[in-house]
Motif scaffolding. Sequence first.
Motif, short mmCIF file in Angstrom:
data_model
loop_
_atom_site.label_atom_id
_atom_site.label_comp_id
_atom_site.label_asym_id
_atom_site.label_seq_id
_atom_site.Cartn_x
_atom_site.Cartn_y
_atom_site.Cartn_z
N CYS A 298 1.94 7.75 -8.91
CA CYS A 298 2.08 9.43 -8.87
C CYS A 298 3.50 9.82 -8.76
O CYS A 298 3.73 10.83 -8.29
N GLY A 299 4.51 9.02 -8.83
CA GLY A 299 5.99 9.56 -8.96
C GLY A 299 6.66 9.23 -7.75
O GLY A 299 6.07 8.53 -6.67
N PRO A 300 7.76 10.18 -7.47
CA PRO A 300 8.86 9.72 -6.51
C PRO A 300 8.23 9.53 -4.93
O PRO A 300 7.42 10.51 -4.61
N LEU A 301 8.69 8.74 -4.30
CA LEU A 301 7.98 8.45 -2.97
C LEU A 301 9.23 8.74 -1.84
O LEU A 301 10.47 8.39 -2.17
N ALA A 302 9.00 9.29 -0.48
CA ALA A 302 9.70 9.17 0.48
C ALA A 302 8.87 8.21 1.53
O ALA A 302 8.07 8.41 1.96
N VAL A 303 9.67 7.13 2.07
CA VAL A 303 9.20 6.19 2.88
C VAL A 303 9.99 5.87 4.24
O VAL A 303 11.19 5.72 3.94
N GLU A 304 9.38 5.70 5.31
CA GLU A 304 9.77 5.41 6.41
C GLU A 304 9.02 4.12 6.81
O GLU A 304 7.83 4.11 6.98
N CYS A 305 9.73 3.00 7.11
CA CYS A 305 9.00 1.70 7.32
C CYS A 305 9.74 0.99 8.54
O CYS A 305 10.88 1.02 8.81
N THR A 306 8.99 0.53 9.58
CA THR A 306 9.27 -0.18 10.61
C THR A 306 8.98 -1.45 10.61
O THR A 306 7.92 -1.77 10.28
N MET A 307 9.93 -2.44 10.54
CA MET A 307 9.74 -3.94 10.26
C MET A 307 9.50 -4.76 11.44
O MET A 307 10.35 -4.73 12.26
N ILE B 268 4.22 1.30 7.82
CA ILE B 268 4.68 2.11 6.68
C ILE B 268 4.00 3.43 6.52
O ILE B 268 2.75 3.69 6.77
N ILE B 269 4.90 4.67 6.50
CA ILE B 269 4.51 5.94 6.30
C ILE B 269 5.20 6.36 4.77
O ILE B 269 6.32 6.18 4.71
N VAL B 270 4.40 6.95 3.89
CA VAL B 270 4.92 7.40 2.53
C VAL B 270 4.46 8.76 2.49
O VAL B 270 3.37 9.05 2.48
N ASP B 271 5.34 9.62 2.14
CA ASP B 271 5.10 10.93 1.68
C ASP B 271 4.94 10.99 0.15
O ASP B 271 5.95 10.59 -0.51
N LEU B 272 3.89 11.15 -0.37
CA LEU B 272 3.31 11.31 -1.71
C LEU B 272 3.81 12.56 -2.30
O LEU B 272 3.69 13.75 -1.62
N PRO B 273 4.28 12.73 -3.66
CA PRO B 273 4.51 14.15 -4.24
C PRO B 273 3.25 14.88 -4.19
O PRO B 273 2.13 14.28 -4.23
N ALA B 274 3.36 16.03 -4.10
CA ALA B 274 2.18 17.15 -4.60
C ALA B 274 1.36 16.62 -5.67
O ALA B 274 2.06 16.28 -6.48
N ASN B 275 0.19 17.10 -5.59
CA ASN B 275 -0.69 16.80 -6.91
C ASN B 275 -0.81 15.20 -7.00
O ASN B 275 -0.71 15.15 -8.37
N HIS B 276 -0.69 14.55 -6.16
CA HIS B 276 -0.75 13.04 -6.50
C HIS B 276 -2.21 12.55 -6.96
O HIS B 276 -2.31 11.60 -7.66
N GLY B 277 -3.19 13.35 -6.74
CA GLY B 277 -4.46 13.07 -7.25
C GLY B 277 -4.98 11.65 -6.63
O GLY B 277 -6.02 10.94 -7.15
N LEU B 278 -4.73 11.27 -5.52
CA LEU B 278 -5.20 10.10 -4.85
C LEU B 278 -5.79 10.18 -3.66
O LEU B 278 -5.58 11.46 -2.92
#
Length: 376
Positions: free
Chosen positions: A190-199, A257-267
């Motif tokens: 789906c294209g570029p992702l913005a991710v915040e992850c706590t390990m 993990i928290i991922v912000d998907l691009p608009a119109n990702h279709g998932l």
Amino acid sequence: MLLTVADVRYVHRRHFDSWVIFERSRSGANLSLIKVAINGFGTIGKRVADAIDAQTDMEIVGVTKTGPSFGCELAVNRGFPLFATSDDSEMIESFEASTFSCEGGLSKLLSIADVVVDCAPGKLGQDNLSKYKDAGVKHIFQGGEKHSLTGLSYSSSANHTENLHAEGTRVVSCNTTGLSRTLVPLLERCGPLAVECTMIRRSADPGDSKRGPINAIKPVLKVPSHHGPDLKTVTSGIEINTLAVAVPTTIMHVHSIIVDLPANHGLDTESIAEMWKQTPRVIVMEGESNRITSTAEVMEMARDIGRKWGDLHEIFVWEDSISLIADRLYFFQAIHQESDVVPENVDCIRALMGVEDDWRKSVSMTDSAINQYYSL
Ligand code: NAD
């Protein structure tokens, strides 16, 4: 007549060797095998050696130890020739007082190898790199070294092609491998992702008595932590920040993990779970219904699978945790820190030697050979 454990091992080994010879002749493959040296036969080194021994297109020509300690027996049982980690004569002679025979120093081993997998403790890389370059041998480092050491890093699904025919590289850490396994397919979908992850990280490996904490929860106070940026060494298109916390356990890391998907990702939540179910080296399972609600049960399941040391090469994603709300995706995944990078090292050897361009074919070859090796 009663069979001993050694007899059973011998029969299994003979059966496996016959299978290897059959597979090699069936595939019409070049019968000359890639000769691999393992420098540092500890937690990662012994596992990578086994995974290589399982393959039909490569062989172990030797492994190194700093002295005649308990790991030598494992090498001898597997038929791996033993060498010392340096050319120091005192180190080589230290083996003479033991039952283990040492074939020589590191230079001797490098002279008969096509590629060396460096599994020494982190931060020894700079010193070892010059030895590999002097010997003219291809080299693979592990995640304890910085990307800048070789200027190239490796993860099977992210950048196999970029590593084809390279002289040297670094297989990224267990955490980065875990992030790469789940985030790269999402990026490709789906294209570029913005991710915040706590390990939430294990504090020590099971065989390690030197590290801690044993009675504390210890945040990494450098925020964001170094882990996220490491993913950028193998892929672009993922903006990621990570925070890390060490907890008193030895068995796994967990990523929240928290991922912000691009608009119109279709998932949707279901299609994301389905995508990961089709992804190599990812296991997606319901935690509640399967009663796998913590890392303890995940590792118990791994022991049931039956790989040596109870290893889990796959990244474990709790299906119940996958939740897509608008464009924001949440999930938990768990990583067996001692073993997820093991099959990646095998694929990486094929990349450096330029014998398989397609990462999916290499992964399938690696994993089925390992399964056959352990009779799974
Ligand atoms: P380890 O301490 O278990 O094993 C290292 C081995 O190297 C030991 O047998 C040690 O005797 C030997 N050694 C010592 N000095 C050496 C030298 N100069 N040259 C060669 N070998 C030497 O360490 P490990 O956990 O296997 O880690 C190896 C690498 O893999 C590190 O870069 C580490 O960051 C990385 N890694 C570790 C894990 C993990 O969970 N253990 C996971 C992924 C990556």
